[in-house]
Design an enzyme around this catalytic site. Sequence first.
Site, short mmCIF file in Angstrom:
data_model
loop_
_atom_site.label_atom_id
_atom_site.label_comp_id
_atom_site.label_asym_id
_atom_site.label_seq_id
_atom_site.Cartn_x
_atom_site.Cartn_y
_atom_site.Cartn_z
N LYS A 79 0.84 -1.20 0.00
CA LYS A 79 0.00 0.00 0.00
C LYS A 79 0.87 1.25 0.00
CE LYS A 79 -3.94 1.91 2.62
NZ LYS A 79 -4.88 1.66 3.74
N SER A 154 -9.73 1.70 2.79
CA SER A 154 -8.86 2.47 1.93
C SER A 154 -7.82 1.62 1.21
CB SER A 154 -8.15 3.54 2.74
OG SER A 154 -7.34 2.94 3.74
N SER A 178 -10.01 -0.78 6.95
CA SER A 178 -9.42 -0.61 5.61
C SER A 178 -8.71 -1.82 5.02
CB SER A 178 -8.44 0.57 5.62
OG SER A 178 -9.16 1.75 5.44
N1 GLN Z 1 -13.22 3.63 6.04
C1 GLN Z 1 -12.73 4.05 7.31
C2 GLN Z 1 -12.40 5.51 7.28
O1 GLN Z 1 -12.70 6.12 6.33
C3 GLN Z 1 -11.55 3.25 7.70
C4 GLN Z 1 -10.31 3.72 7.09
C5 GLN Z 1 -9.13 2.92 7.49
O2 GLN Z 1 -9.27 1.87 8.13
N2 GLN Z 1 -7.96 3.44 7.16
O3 GLN Z 1 -11.86 6.06 8.19
#
Ligand code: GLN
Length: 500
Positions: A79, A154, A178
């Site tokens: 990532k 994400s 994420s």
């Molecule tokens: N979708 C969640 C957010 O927008 C989780 C994001 C993540 O785990 N980095 O914060």
Amino acid sequence: MAVRDEIGAALAALASGEAVLGDALDGCAEQIEARAADLGVFISVDLDGARARAAELIERDATRLADALPLCGVPVAVKDNMTLPGLPTTCGSRMLEGWQPPYEATIVERLRAAGALVVGKTNMDEFAMGSSNENSAYGPCKNPWDPERVPGGSSGGSAAAVAARMALGALGSDTGGSIRQPAAFCGVVGLKPTYGRISRYGLVAFASSLDQPGPLARDVKSCARLYAVVGGHDRRDSTSLTHPLGDVVAAASAGEGAIDGLRVGVLSQSPVQVAPEVASGVTRATRALAEMGAELHEITLPHAEHALATYYLICTAEASSNLARYDGVRYGHRAAQANDLGALYRQSRAAFGDEVKRRILLGTFALSAGYHDDYYLRAQKVRTLIRRDFEKCFSQCDVLLLPTTPTLPFRRGEKTADPVAMYQADAFTVPASLAGLPALSMPCAVAPAAPEQGRAAPLPVGLQLIAPALEEARLFSVAGALEAALDVDVDIDIAAGGDA
Ligand code: GLN
């Protein structure tokens, strides 16, 4: 049913001389060259670097190394919020466009030392804020099952890379879901370990009390193999745990014996509405566990209904503080034409995208004098209550089984105008994040194409297993047995462009 172990099979083929080092990479390179750009999977691709590393390993005697290096010749994707010198680390943001990190993340260092070949840095929501990968400054990543739909976020690029066979494994990061949510949306396995299990050194911070890197792969045992390499203590991360990981690779193939007498907690009431395809996938898994001898217990997480609000207060507060460093002076994009310091800050920070700005504003507000106690402090208290809910569940159960997501992968654009609807995608993942618990998402079903319901392609359904802190090995053993029992076909028909 044979244990699935794609990475193990690649290693075995290498050790026996059936394959040569570089074969697995060639297969992935073919997929990357054919589809990665269209699907927006990577922010930077580095096949030359991966090939050079393969050549280096070959020179050091590939067959012998296959026994010695636990990921010898295994193509992996990383990532783009993890540092790897030689490639930019953008975090999906214009703020860090072209930034070449001077140091290597511990997890990347461990991957490479284990013989893995990094094929590129994957697309992501900007600074890991999002659930759909639509918040990337480098364009959206698309779901390889149906390119009209989101891969989740994400870590959408990491999940899509694995699903579309552009890598045998990937690293993602999970703050509130994420890794798990994109794993569910792309039909792959993803683990968010106990907070502190995997080093955050070299992971660009979003919300430091929640951020946790973790592996994604197409099967449970391969995921365990990656975790075994990147996990464990790192003195460069002050929150890193020292407890041994245990033999998670063996745990992944423990078989049905791991389920006999296992106490599995299932929610008696869902905090949010669940799509029928998701509900039936989870029911199917629950039945399979019962057939293998598990005892089912109905559980409640009374404070889970406040988990989203709590998460979005804490993560925005921490993000507003972490992202203060991008001021054009110390870090990140620097505006060219500013006349004074105030203008320099304002103009430089305009490089952030809308969602990041929204979160900085929300977080700054939640921390501000006069509101701090009402919002931030209260959220911390509710966080403790959520943690206690889990403690109570785990006095009666060994693992909990929940959906990973309330819905199937949604369409691009479907939730972009409504941030709250987007945040709901995390309803089942944030509770374990707030409690710091290990949680794994794995495919439990595939919803067939249903053109009459607007579903052009089959779509995967994920389920989530949550265990007490430090019990990743238990997650892998339950997930391994479940994977064999469910035998879900998660192979996308790549030739049909995902539309099969
Ligand atoms: N979708 C969640 C957010 O927008 C989780 C994001 C993540 O785990 N980095 O914060």
